[in-house]
Design an enzyme around this catalytic site. Structure first.
Site, PDB file in Angstrom:
ATOM      1  N   GLY A   5      39.803 -34.428 -69.380  1.00 36.34           N
ATOM      2  CA  GLY A   5      41.116 -33.961 -69.788  1.00 36.34           C
ATOM      3  C   GLY A   5      41.110 -32.731 -70.659  1.00 36.34           C
ATOM      4  N   GLY A   6      39.950 -32.058 -70.751  1.00 30.38           N
ATOM      5  CA  GLY A   6      39.917 -30.805 -71.490  1.00 30.38           C
ATOM      6  C   GLY A   6      40.853 -29.772 -70.906  1.00 30.38           C
ATOM      7  CD  GLU A  56      41.058 -34.073 -64.288  1.00 30.19           C
ATOM      8  OE1 GLU A  56      40.680 -32.898 -64.180  1.00 30.19           O
ATOM      9  OE2 GLU A  56      40.864 -34.745 -65.320  1.00 30.19           O
TER      10      GLU A  56
END
Length: 238
Positions: A109-110, A117
């Site tokens: 989740g960067g 996702e």
């Protein structure tokens, strides 16, 4: 010795070719494609293998606007998870990760795309993670911030609940944009750090139980096949 950029390019290409060689990536598959600087070389390699005739009739489901645009530029056919050709499930998903433990638990989740996702990768029969050696860690949650996607109206109440779980919370700010990051789904991101390691399996469920939370970046429920590139030019598969 390879640079980090070179390691990302190496692992994306090597993973796709290895999956093809092992019969795990074949023509006709419904394929989830991830987001970020390590996933993009894998997407490019898939496009190359489509162009050379190795892969045919691939149906791709992207995890973000970034990936959708890349697929369109590369000529990879794009579908949604709801499309009748996909019917809510995928044969294989390929993505990167921000942290990976020896148990193959992840923080993702960067790039603020972890909701889509997770939706795609938890509905894939096989999940493949590609990463460079810097992403391997002993524990999760103390170094790379765990992203939590939150509806904007829940910012204060969710932050208070996360703090009760021991997290130090920061609303993620935009770059070249005033104010917070807004996700592809119209929500904000609260980044969380713990002083001591946490149990990602329990914490994934506990965070998602908070009213106002949409999804968090712990991935523990679909254990992946991992490909890790090293500066010496080798690729580890575990």
């Amino acid at each position: 010795m390879l640079s980090q950029k070179e390691m990302k390019e190496l692992v994306g290409k090597s993973a796709v070719d290895s999956l093809i060689d092992k019969g795990l990536l074949v023509s006709g598959m419904k394929l989830g494609l991830g987001t970020g600087s390590t996933a993009m070389p894998a997407v490019k390699r898939i496009a190359e293998r489509i162009a050379d005739g190795t892969l045919k009739n691939i149906k791709a489901v992207p995890t973000s606007f970034q990936t959708q645009i890349a697929c369109e530029n590369f000529g990879i056919p794009v579908f949604t998870l709801n499309a009748k050709e996909i019917a809510g499930s995928l044969d294989l998903a390929i993505d990167g990760a921000d942290e990976i433990t020896s148990e193959k638990f992840l923080i993702k989740g960067g790039g603020a795309a972890h909701l889509q996702e997770k939706l795609i990768e938890y509905n894939a029969k096989i999940l493949v993670i590609v990463a460079d050696e810097s992403k391997k860690v002993l524990t999760l949650g103390t170094k790379f911030p765990l992203p939590v996607e939150v509806i904007p109206e829940g910012r204060v109440s969710v932050t208070a609940a996360l703090e009760k779980l021991g997290a130090k919370c920061t609303v993620r700010e935009g770059i070249k944009k005033a104010g917070p990051v807004i996700t592809d789904n119209g929500n904000i991101i609260i980044d969380c750090i713990w002083e001591k390691p946490v149990d990602p399996v329990k914490m994934e469920m506990a965070i998602n139980d908070i009213v106002g939370v949409i999804e968090n970046g712990f991935f523990t429920k679909n254990i992946p096949i991992c490909f890790i590139s090293h500066a010496d030019g080798t690729v580890e598969n575990f």
